[in-house]
Design an enzyme around this catalytic site. Structure first.
Site, mmCIF file in Angstrom:
data_model
loop_
_atom_site.group_PDB
_atom_site.id
_atom_site.type_symbol
_atom_site.label_atom_id
_atom_site.label_comp_id
_atom_site.label_asym_id
_atom_site.label_seq_id
_atom_site.Cartn_x
_atom_site.Cartn_y
_atom_site.Cartn_z
ATOM 1 N N GLY A 81 -1.447 21.760 -2.190
ATOM 2 C CA GLY A 81 -0.219 20.978 -2.142
ATOM 3 C C GLY A 81 -0.413 19.792 -3.063
ATOM 4 N N GLU A 82 -0.081 18.618 -2.585
ATOM 5 C CA GLU A 82 -0.293 17.412 -3.386
ATOM 6 C C GLU A 82 -1.241 16.523 -2.591
ATOM 7 O OE1 GLU A 82 -0.510 14.834 -6.121
ATOM 8 O OE2 GLU A 82 0.326 14.049 -4.265
ATOM 9 N N SER A 83 -2.442 16.328 -3.116
ATOM 10 C CA SER A 83 -3.482 15.703 -2.295
ATOM 11 C C SER A 83 -3.147 14.262 -1.900
ATOM 12 C CB SER A 83 -4.838 15.776 -3.011
ATOM 13 O OG SER A 83 -4.777 15.160 -4.274
ATOM 14 N N CYS A 117 -7.853 23.804 -3.218
ATOM 15 C CA CYS A 117 -7.135 22.995 -4.205
ATOM 16 C C CYS A 117 -6.946 21.561 -3.703
ATOM 17 C CB CYS A 117 -5.832 23.685 -4.577
ATOM 18 S SG CYS A 117 -5.253 23.213 -6.186
ATOM 19 N N ARG A 144 -9.276 15.832 -10.591
ATOM 20 C CA ARG A 144 -7.939 16.408 -10.362
ATOM 21 C C ARG A 144 -7.341 16.923 -11.668
ATOM 22 N NH1 ARG A 144 -4.094 12.313 -7.620
ATOM 23 N NH2 ARG A 144 -2.859 14.156 -7.178
ATOM 24 N N ILE A 171 -3.495 26.590 -9.638
ATOM 25 C CA ILE A 171 -2.238 25.857 -9.850
ATOM 26 C C ILE A 171 -2.545 24.365 -9.961
ATOM 27 C CG2 ILE A 171 0.062 25.343 -8.949
ATOM 28 C CD1 ILE A 171 -0.188 27.944 -7.268
ATOM 29 N N ARG A 172 -2.368 23.813 -11.160
ATOM 30 C CA ARG A 172 -2.730 22.402 -11.400
ATOM 31 C C ARG A 172 -4.070 22.083 -10.714
ATOM 32 N NH1 ARG A 172 2.317 22.387 -10.003
ATOM 33 N NH2 ARG A 172 1.927 21.378 -8.020
ATOM 34 N N HIS A 195 -6.383 29.204 -5.173
ATOM 35 C CA HIS A 195 -5.600 29.570 -3.986
ATOM 36 C C HIS A 195 -5.896 31.000 -3.550
ATOM 37 C CE1 HIS A 195 -2.729 26.154 -3.777
ATOM 38 N NE2 HIS A 195 -3.071 26.013 -5.043
ATOM 39 N N GLU A 209 -5.175 32.360 -0.882
ATOM 40 C CA GLU A 209 -4.093 32.867 -0.022
ATOM 41 C C GLU A 209 -2.946 33.459 -0.834
ATOM 42 O OE1 GLU A 209 -4.533 29.850 -0.937
ATOM 43 O OE2 GLU A 209 -2.636 28.755 -1.063
#
Ligand code: GLN
Length: 189
Positions: free
Chosen positions: A46-48, A78, A107, A136-137, A172, A174
């Site tokens: 997500g966004e840490s 991530c 990051r 992803i990023r 990821h 998942e």
């Protein structure tokens, strides 16, 4: 045995589906009490910065630290991996984190142009050939402490590592159809 997936922000659903496919009881967790009742915990992508702030606001940082200290398995993917790291480069302004694992992470290490990509990874301890990994990023693990084992690298950069009951993945697992990494994680119990 119930596995918790932190569900304050980010990609919890796919982790829950993976765990259920492996036949274990899995539930989204959002409170300190739910974390304490978990036998293992996944911190999703997500966004840490956002996840860290929400965890701080809801009083979830300390319960997760205690869970890890008790030896219960903790998986960070991530953004979740970033939250576990003792050191974060390019951290957001006021980025609360758990700081439980002896790794330094960078990051968005693959740059903005190639924000997302897939790669085949050989992972130490995972049998049956390379695993398709979705980035992803993604961050990378830029250094590890003595207690940390590096499990996988992409283009010479560390993207998976384990320290005892803690597993950190830059990608990821998942989002592919492959349950092997979740099975590996369950094997850490
Ligand atoms: N770039 C995100 C961060 O720094 C992580 C991306 C992800 O979890 N897919 O928090």
């Amino acid at each position: 045995m119930a596995i918790g997936v932190l569900a304050v922000q980010g990609a919890a659903r796919e982790h829950l589906e993976m765990l259920r496919r492996l036949g274990v009881e899995a539930r989204p967790v959002r409170t300190a009490r739910e974390i304490e009742a978990s036998d293992a915990l996944i911190l999703p992508g997500g966004e840490s910065t956002t996840i860290g702030k929400l965890m701080a606001r809801y009083g979830l940082l300390e319960p997760v630290r205690q869970l890890a200290a008790k030896g219960k398995p903790l998986l960070g993917t991530c953004a979740g991996m970033i939250l576990m790291a003792k050191e974060i480069y390019a951290a957001g302004k006021e980025q609360p984190s758990l700081g439980v694992m002896d790794i330094a992470v960078q990051r968005n290490a693959f740059g903005r142009q190639i924000a997302s990509f897939e790669a085949d990874l050989e992972i130490e301890g995972v049998e049956g050939g390379p695993l398709r990994a979705v980035f992803i990023r993604a961050p990378v693990i830029s250094s590890v402490g003595q207690e940390v084992a590096v499990l996988a690298a992409h283009e010479g950069r560390t993207v998976a590592a384990r320290q005892g009951n803690m597993l950190a993945l830059a990608f990821h697992p998942e989002l592919s159809d492959d349950t092997r990494l979740h099975a590996y994680f369950l094997g850490m119990r």
